[in-house]
Design a protein around this motif. Structure first.
Motif, mmCIF file in Angstrom:
data_model
loop_
_atom_site.group_PDB
_atom_site.id
_atom_site.type_symbol
_atom_site.label_atom_id
_atom_site.label_comp_id
_atom_site.label_asym_id
_atom_site.label_seq_id
_atom_site.Cartn_x
_atom_site.Cartn_y
_atom_site.Cartn_z
ATOM 1 N N TRP A 3 -6.181 92.816 25.835
ATOM 2 C CA TRP A 3 -6.522 94.081 25.198
ATOM 3 C C TRP A 3 -6.401 95.255 26.151
ATOM 4 O O TRP A 3 -6.500 96.390 25.745
ATOM 5 N N ASP A 4 -6.155 94.997 27.427
ATOM 6 C CA ASP A 4 -5.897 96.065 28.387
ATOM 7 C C ASP A 4 -4.389 96.246 28.492
ATOM 8 O O ASP A 4 -3.788 96.135 29.558
ATOM 9 N N TRP A 5 -3.746 96.544 27.322
ATOM 10 C CA TRP A 5 -2.285 96.530 27.226
ATOM 11 C C TRP A 5 -1.694 97.852 27.646
ATOM 12 O O TRP A 5 -2.178 98.918 27.312
ATOM 13 N N HIS A 6 -0.612 97.807 28.390
ATOM 14 C CA HIS A 6 0.206 98.983 28.690
ATOM 15 C C HIS A 6 1.663 98.602 28.452
ATOM 16 O O HIS A 6 2.033 97.433 28.453
ATOM 17 N N ALA A 7 2.503 99.597 28.280
ATOM 18 C CA ALA A 7 3.867 99.354 27.816
ATOM 19 C C ALA A 7 4.823 98.969 28.939
ATOM 20 O O ALA A 7 5.881 99.546 29.099
ATOM 21 N N VAL A 355 -17.661 120.787 27.616
ATOM 22 C CA VAL A 355 -17.169 119.626 28.357
ATOM 23 C C VAL A 355 -18.101 118.478 28.008
ATOM 24 O O VAL A 355 -19.325 118.581 28.172
ATOM 25 N N PHE A 356 -17.543 117.384 27.501
ATOM 26 C CA PHE A 356 -18.332 116.258 27.014
ATOM 27 C C PHE A 356 -18.420 115.169 28.090
ATOM 28 O O PHE A 356 -17.417 114.547 28.440
ATOM 29 N N ASP A 357 -19.615 114.971 28.585
ATOM 30 C CA ASP A 357 -19.833 113.965 29.624
ATOM 31 C C ASP A 357 -19.308 112.610 29.166
ATOM 32 O O ASP A 357 -19.575 112.174 28.048
ATOM 33 N N ASN A 358 -18.566 111.933 30.038
ATOM 34 C CA ASN A 358 -18.004 110.623 29.671
ATOM 35 C C ASN A 358 -18.396 109.536 30.659
ATOM 36 O O ASN A 358 -17.677 108.549 30.835
ATOM 37 N N GLY A 359 -19.543 109.707 31.301
ATOM 38 C CA GLY A 359 -19.982 108.719 32.283
ATOM 39 C C GLY A 359 -20.161 107.330 31.705
ATOM 40 O O GLY A 359 -19.826 106.332 32.349
ATOM 41 N N ARG A 360 -20.670 107.248 30.485
ATOM 42 C CA ARG A 360 -20.885 105.933 29.866
ATOM 43 C C ARG A 360 -19.566 105.186 29.671
ATOM 44 O O ARG A 360 -19.444 104.013 30.042
ATOM 45 N N ILE A 361 -18.596 105.851 29.075
ATOM 46 C CA ILE A 361 -17.342 105.166 28.749
ATOM 47 C C ILE A 361 -16.554 104.842 30.009
ATOM 48 O O ILE A 361 -15.877 103.803 30.088
ATOM 49 N N ARG A 362 -16.633 105.698 31.005
ATOM 50 C CA ARG A 362 -15.947 105.422 32.266
ATOM 51 C C ARG A 362 -16.525 104.173 32.917
ATOM 52 O O ARG A 362 -15.787 103.334 33.457
ATOM 53 N N GLU A 363 -17.842 104.037 32.867
ATOM 54 C CA GLU A 363 -18.494 102.870 33.459
ATOM 55 C C GLU A 363 -18.259 101.626 32.619
ATOM 56 O O GLU A 363 -18.055 100.532 33.149
ATOM 57 N N ILE A 365 -15.740 100.759 30.379
ATOM 58 C CA ILE A 365 -14.397 100.167 30.257
ATOM 59 C C ILE A 365 -13.396 100.756 31.252
ATOM 60 O O ILE A 365 -12.187 100.649 31.051
ATOM 61 N N ASP A 366 -13.898 101.391 32.321
ATOM 62 C CA ASP A 366 -13.003 102.012 33.314
ATOM 63 C C ASP A 366 -12.062 103.012 32.655
ATOM 64 O O ASP A 366 -10.855 103.028 32.921
ATOM 65 N N PHE A 367 -12.614 103.840 31.803
ATOM 66 C CA PHE A 367 -11.830 104.815 31.040
ATOM 67 C C PHE A 367 -11.306 105.902 31.965
ATOM 68 O O PHE A 367 -12.079 106.619 32.605
ATOM 69 N N GLU A 368 -9.987 106.020 32.056
ATOM 70 C CA GLU A 368 -9.340 107.028 32.895
ATOM 71 C C GLU A 368 -8.240 107.717 32.092
ATOM 72 O O GLU A 368 -7.053 107.420 32.244
#
Length: 398
Positions: A3-7, A355-363, A365-368
């Motif tokens: 599910w961590d798919w890239h092309a 600006v919407f804090d995204n600390g939760r999602i970054r932690e 699923i390593d959202f970048e």
């Protein structure tokens, strides 16, 4: 993980092998996706197929019959970047015929009863003042969710909201903890769409306390990191106007929290299939890395090889009629009033500078997410020869 798919080619080969042998993520027996013929939902569908979940994917699609629904689904899959060699992976077995408030047949209800994961992307995302916005986004969504109340098989119900459900009476930085339960029902909103998303979030939690609900709140979703505006030109027309005119009602140092639809889609899929999550609400946003308007304009200048003169400036709202007239003249279009209305509407969002804090999602699923300054060139390339009014139709559907 699949599910961590890239092309990349190895990932494409992995997805093909996974489809051929029926490999799937543990615990994901049936993933029901709504909104698969739309912008965000279509990209979630592509991400799921590329992750090897085609045989476990069930898409709620309206149509005259299953064949008609499948044709619409395949068309949107291609538009959202699915390789043509994989279009045949979508079959009528992937179709649940209907809409959010459908009265499903016993056979369809049996399929729904076996669903283990839901990603609900379906919504009327128009910023028009249309009564259907509230009906679809609130009443129909609640009826759809009610079908999973008390389900013994459902493990996760991802509801796609919007970060702007927070309303307009906030400071410039929106804490992610404030995304949990919607807040007061009398929040001020600029458009019925964001109000409907705030309202349904509260009602979902209050009406179905046992639903394994996780709310994902994307910020501004604009373009695709590879395909530019091919999947949808939503909101990018505004960037084009600002770039051409070199002025708008937000200052050059105002931050604009934007993410690409493919980054958003992969995040939604990851949230859906991850066995355990720490929170029940997340911002899908650029967060502290959100660029300023001046930085976006500079990236657009670079994309078309101009030196950026004249410099972008903030203008008063009183200049919007003249700005709309300029756009209408350049576009050779007489609909100046629609352009002015759109500019006034979006100026309200731009001036907030959220600006919407995204600390939760970054932690979690390593959202970048990729910055819009890094993919805006693709949006401009795919907008060549397309009128601004034509692109505006994505956001003003009625």
């Amino acid at each position: 993980m699949m599910w961590d798919w890239h092309a990349s080619l190895p990932a494409q080969d992995l997805a093909a092998r996974a489809h051929a042998c029926g490999t799937r993520l543990p615990g994901v027996d049936s993933l029901l996706l709504t909104g698969a013929t739309g912008f965000i939902g279509g990209n979630v569908m592509v991400a799921a197929i590329n992750a090897g979940l085609a045989r476990r994917l069930l898409c709620l699609v309206r149509g005259v019959d299953a064949a008609d629904a499948l044709a619409r689904l395949r068309e949107n899959a291609i538009q959202c970047g699915l390789l043509r060699s994989r279009v045949d992976w979508l079959t009528e077995d992937n179709i649940l015929l209907g809409v959010l408030d459908s009265d499903f047949s016993p056979a369809a209800q049996a399929r729904i009863a076996g669903v283990t994961h839901v990603i609900n992307c379906a919504a009327m995302a128009s910023f028009s003042a249309d009564a259907q916005v509230t009906r679809i986004n609130v009443q129909d969504t609640l009826r759809f969710a009610s079908r999973f109340a008390g389900s013994a098989t459902l493990q996760r119900f991802i509801h796609v909201g919007t970060a702007m459900a927070c309303g307009t009476q906030r400071g410039p930085r929106i804490a992610e903890r404030d995304a949990g339960h919607g807040g007061a029902s009398d929040l001020s909103h600029l458009v019925p769409y964001t109000r409907s998303k705030q309202e349904v979030e509260v009602l979902l939690r209050n009406s179905f306390p046992d639903l394994p609900l996780v709310v994902a709140r994307p910020s501004i979703v604009v373009g695709h990191t590879v395909l530019g505006t091919q999947p949808s030109a939503s909101i990018f027309w505004l960037f084009r106007i600002i770039h051409q005119s070199r002025r708008y009602t937000a200052g050059p140092h105002t931050r604009i929290d934007v993410i690409a639809v493919d980054d958003c889609a992969r995040a939604l899929l990851r949230l859906a299939v991850k066995p355990e999550l720490a929170f029940d609400a997340y911002h899908l946003s650029a967060g502290a890395r959100a660029p300023t308007i001046a930085q976006v304009i500079a990236a657009m200048d670079e994309a078309v090889s101009i030196d950026g003169e004249p410099a972008y400036r903030r203008c008063p709202a009183s200049e919007l009629p003249a700005l709309a007239s300029d756009v209408a003249r350049k576009e050779r279009n007489s609909n100046r009033r629609l352009i002015e209305r759109a500019l006034r509407l979006y100026s309200g969002f731009a001036e907030l500078g959220y600006v919407f804090d995204n600390g939760r999602i970054r932690e979690e699923i390593d959202f970048e997410p990729l910055s819009i300054t890094d993919y805006v060139s693709e949006c401009m390339r795919t907008s060549r020869g397309v009128g601004i009014l034509e692109q505006m139709s994505w956001d003003f559907k009625s």
